[in-house]
Scaffold this active site. Structure first.
Site, short mmCIF file in Angstrom:
data_model
loop_
_atom_site.label_atom_id
_atom_site.label_comp_id
_atom_site.label_asym_id
_atom_site.label_seq_id
_atom_site.Cartn_x
_atom_site.Cartn_y
_atom_site.Cartn_z
N HIS A 1 -2.37 -3.04 14.33
CA HIS A 1 -2.60 -1.78 13.60
C HIS A 1 -1.78 -1.74 12.32
CE1 HIS A 1 -3.30 2.69 13.38
NE2 HIS A 1 -2.16 2.61 12.71
N GLU A 2 -0.48 -2.02 12.44
CA GLU A 2 0.39 -1.96 11.27
C GLU A 2 0.05 -3.06 10.27
OE1 GLU A 2 2.03 0.60 10.64
OE2 GLU A 2 1.98 1.52 12.62
N HIS B 1 -4.45 -3.44 3.99
CA HIS B 1 -5.02 -2.41 3.11
C HIS B 1 -4.19 -2.32 1.83
CE1 HIS B 1 -6.93 1.93 3.09
NE2 HIS B 1 -7.26 1.22 2.03
N TYR C 1 -5.07 11.55 13.17
CA TYR C 1 -5.09 10.39 14.06
C TYR C 1 -6.34 10.40 14.95
CZ TYR C 1 -0.45 8.64 12.91
OH TYR C 1 0.62 8.09 12.26
N HIS D 1 -2.60 -1.75 8.08
CA HIS D 1 -2.09 -0.97 6.93
C HIS D 1 -1.58 -1.91 5.84
CE1 HIS D 1 -2.57 2.98 8.61
NE2 HIS D 1 -1.71 2.80 9.59
N GLU E 1 -5.68 6.42 8.60
CA GLU E 1 -5.54 5.64 9.82
C GLU E 1 -6.82 4.90 10.21
OE1 GLU E 1 -2.73 5.11 11.29
OE2 GLU E 1 -1.60 6.56 10.11
#
Length: 721
Positions: free
Chosen positions: A484-485, A491, A656, A488, A513
């Site tokens: 997930h991180e 991105h 979220y 980011h 998110e």
């Protein structure tokens, strides 16, 4: 050694050689430059002559250049081991927050921007037009539409107060050093190799071990400690570890409400949501209320099954007559959820973690991004760091020896160009940021001369460090978190915007998110789980020996990658107790929306946030608390650890859940049948990630999906069609 094509990035990485004196001075210098530019524009440009080119564009260039220094200066407080450096970084953050208030309340600049907004908005390219519109709205939200006088002055005073309070709240969380001294018998069931890393007591604590509240120590205690009293103490003490944030929390909520009312909004939530995808509090309240209604029955069914499991467990241990018999407490949930996964689904997360050693799992994650999005990651180590460093010192381009640094490139089919720098800081340290997050260090943008500045981004996490007998092992939740991180971070890296304001994850909060949530699906697909896994006993002869010593020596070595039957069991367990999990998220989201929608300002002043937070938690989740044992709703202060709604997600935590609507739609529409389709992966990169915040999020979704977004996949994923 990096392949020749990728060995010489066209731009050096940032330097991290600041000290307590230079950090504050560097921030003061950047502020002075920006102030001087605004003074110059305000003095030289008349309203009738104001244009994008002589007002907005010079400020945008200055903003771009300021960000190259400012982000790093503020970042030190999250990662530095030096208390003086952290103090200086905190002071630098306060300086830039104060200056932001000063800059956004300048009458001369507001008049010029307003003049440009009135005559030039339709003449600009789309990204410049968006910059103009958002710059104008920023001034309005900072009170500049108010007539000069006491109300405007009070609004500015509130913004200055909030900047200091928000920074203090974050700093208190970062420097929390609490914990609990337990007798070894009290932590029975917690993995011994973890307990062996805890501090050993001396003096009055001799013979005890200290569980601190960092996630790698706290969560395993809740999951594995056999004794309910241990879990209860850990849970309640963790909830109450930040009492110094209690008055700060109350002040922030009250000041935000007062500021919104000065601007003519009925509450802070209405003001904040005006620029988000949801647009209005009613939209958010309806979404959260509808989801709560759909989840409540499922949550109650899950709770009953877990409570019965607890009852049987206590009876099997001769504890059926304990005082909490019949209750299912908040501090029970992690323990019995884990027990259910092991007994009913044969999913043992301790055993599963043996297949996800960080040192082999991380490179395989990066390979997924390489194949899907057309990227190449090249780790920069040793002498290559010195060669790359602007001052020739390789130690200065990282902030700690544990950091990993990668140069990131386009793959050959994408042109082979440079993309940016990725930093990974993965293990706990004293006074380090305690959660998992992505930090932009330098944004990407188009320079004054038309060339591109490339971004640098960092993942700061707290995964269990390696021990003498084992590498750092990730449980599956941590695999999802890391992916997930990284989402980011990717991105942040692949974004290509004109202005740093719109770079990367600088998108509306109720969409930010979605890209990372969509990527979490790759951690639940059989092919990717297989590719990410490798049993740690295969990493080296030493680890194989250590593994054999931890089992019987004649035990057959496990399969090298995760066996298909375990993958199947893990995938089937994805939505076990999902209603309770999402009801917990609803608790956070509804609390956030409640405190930012008071009926009047007096209500805010009189609220007891501890009681409100705990009462809502009970009503929504129906997991027992100390209230069911006769205590009041003031038993805990979980709100004082709730950094999100103080630092950026205020009236926005719903995002979220809200963004899961979009992430589920994107995945099930485009990727579910073929997750590693490189054509679709590259289209996703170009259509969604590359645009950053330069285009409205709803337009990005329409472009990618080819239609209006739908909630169908979201509710299907939750089993709530």
């Amino acid at each position: 050694m990096a392949p020749q094509a990728y060995s010489k990035p066209p731009q050096p990485p940032p330097l991290f050689n600041g000290d307590a004196q230079s950090i504050v001075k560097d921030m003061e210098d950047r502020i002075a430059k920006s102030r001087a530019l605004m003074d110059q524009i305000g003095h030289e440009v008349a309203e009738r002559d104001a244009s994008f080119e002589n007002v907005l564009l010079p400020m945008a260039h200055q903003y771009n250049e300021d960000a190259l220094t400012q982000e790093v200066l503020v970042f030190y407080q999250a990662v530095s081991e030096d208390a003086a450096v952290r103090d200086a970084s905190t002071e630098a953050q306060k300086l830039i927050k104060d200056f932001s208030v000063e800059a956004s309340t300048r009458e001369d600049m507001f008049r010029l921007v307003k003049a440009v907004y009135g005559k030039q908005k339709s003449e600009l390219d789309p990204e410049s037009s968006k910059l103009l519109e958002e710059s104008y709205k920023d001034y309005i939200q900072k009170g500049m539409a108010l007539p000069a006088g006491p109300e405007r002055d009070r609004f500015k005073e509130i913004q200055l107060q909030l900047g200091k309070l928000e920074t203090d709240f974050e700093r208190n969380l970062a420097e929390e050093k609490g914990g609990i001294w337990f007798d070894p018998g009290e932590v029975e069931g917690v993995p011994p190799d973890l307990v062996s890393t805890w501090d050993k007591g001396e003096g009055e604590h001799r013979g005890k071990v200290k569980m601190d509240f960092q996630y790698p120590n706290y969560f395993p205690t809740l999951k594995y400690a056999i004794h309910a009293a241990t879990r209860k103490r850990a849970y309640i003490d963790n909830t109450n570890k930040m009492l110094n944030n209690k008055p700060i929390f109350h002040q922030v909520i009250a000041l935000r409400d007062e500021a919104a009312r000065i601007l003519g909004f009925p509450n802070h939530a209405t003001m904040k949501l005006d620029s988000k995808m949801a647009k209005t509090p009613q939209t958010v309240n309806d979404f959260l209320g509808d989801l709560r209604g759909k989840l409540t029955q499922g949550g109650e069914s899950e709770r009953r099954v877990l409570a019965e499991m607890k009852k049987q467990d206590l009876q099997s241990r001769g504890l059926g007559g304990t005082s909490d018999d019949g209750h299912y407490f908040l501090w029970d949930h992690q323990y019995y959820n884990r027990m259910m996964l092991e007994s009913d689904y044969s999913v043992d997360h301790k055993k599963l973690s043996e297949y996800f050693p960080l040192r082999s799992c991380l490179p395989k994650m990066l390979q997924i991004f390489e194949q899907l999005l057309g990227l190449v990651f090249v780790e920069v180590t040793g002498h290559d760091r010195a060669a790359l460093s602007p001052d020739g010192n390789g130690h200065h381009i990282v902030w700690h020896p544990d950091c990993h640094l990668f140069s990131v490139w386009d793959s050959e089919d994408q042109g082979g160009g440079f993309v940016g720098y990725l930093y990974l800081d993965l293990h706990p340290r004293p006074d380090k940021y305690k959660h998992a997050a992505n930090f932009n260090l330098q944004p990407g943008f188009i320079r004054r001369d038309g060339t591109r500045h490339y971004p640098a981004t960092a993942l700061v996490c707290n995964f269990s460090p390696p021990t003498k007998s084992r590498p750092s092992l990730l449980n599956h939740d941590e695999v999802v978190t890391l992916f997930h991180e990284l989402g980011h971070g990717i991105h942040d890296l692949v974004s290509r915007t004109q202005y740093s304001r719109f770079h990367g994850t600088n998108v509306v909060r109720d969409f930010v998110e979605a890209p990372s949530q969509m990527l979490e699906n790759w951690c639940w697909t059989p092919g990717q789980l297989k590719s990410l896994s490798r049993h740690y006993s295969y990493l080296s002869p030493e680890y194989e020996t250590a593994w054999r010593e931890s089992t019987s020596n004649d035990t057959r070595q496990p399969e090298e990658t995760l066996p298909d039957d375990l993958i199947d069991k893990l995938v089937k367990s994805k939505h076990v107790n999902a209603a309770l999990f999402n009801l917990r998220q609803l608790h956070f989201g509804i609390f956030d929306m409640t405190i930012y929608q008071p009926d009047n300002h007096h209500e805010v002043e009189s609220w007891k946030f501890d009681e409100l937070y705990n009462k809502l938690g009970w009503e929504i989740q129906r997991l027992d608390t100390p209230v069911q044992l006769g205590q009041g709703y003031d038993w805990g202060n979980g709100h004082t650890t709730f950094a999100h709604i103080i630092s950026g997600y205020d009236a926005g935590y719903y995002g979220y859940l809200y963004s899961q609507v979009y992430s589920a739609d994107m995945f099930h529409t485009v990727f579910a049948k073929d997750p590693m389709n490189p054509t679709e992966g590259r289209r996703y990169r170009r259509t969604v990630l590359e645009k950053g915040g330069s285009k409205d999020a709803m337009d990005l979704l329409r472009d990618f999906l080819g239609r209006e977004p739908s909630t169908e996949a979201f509710y299907h994923e939750l089993g709530l069609q």
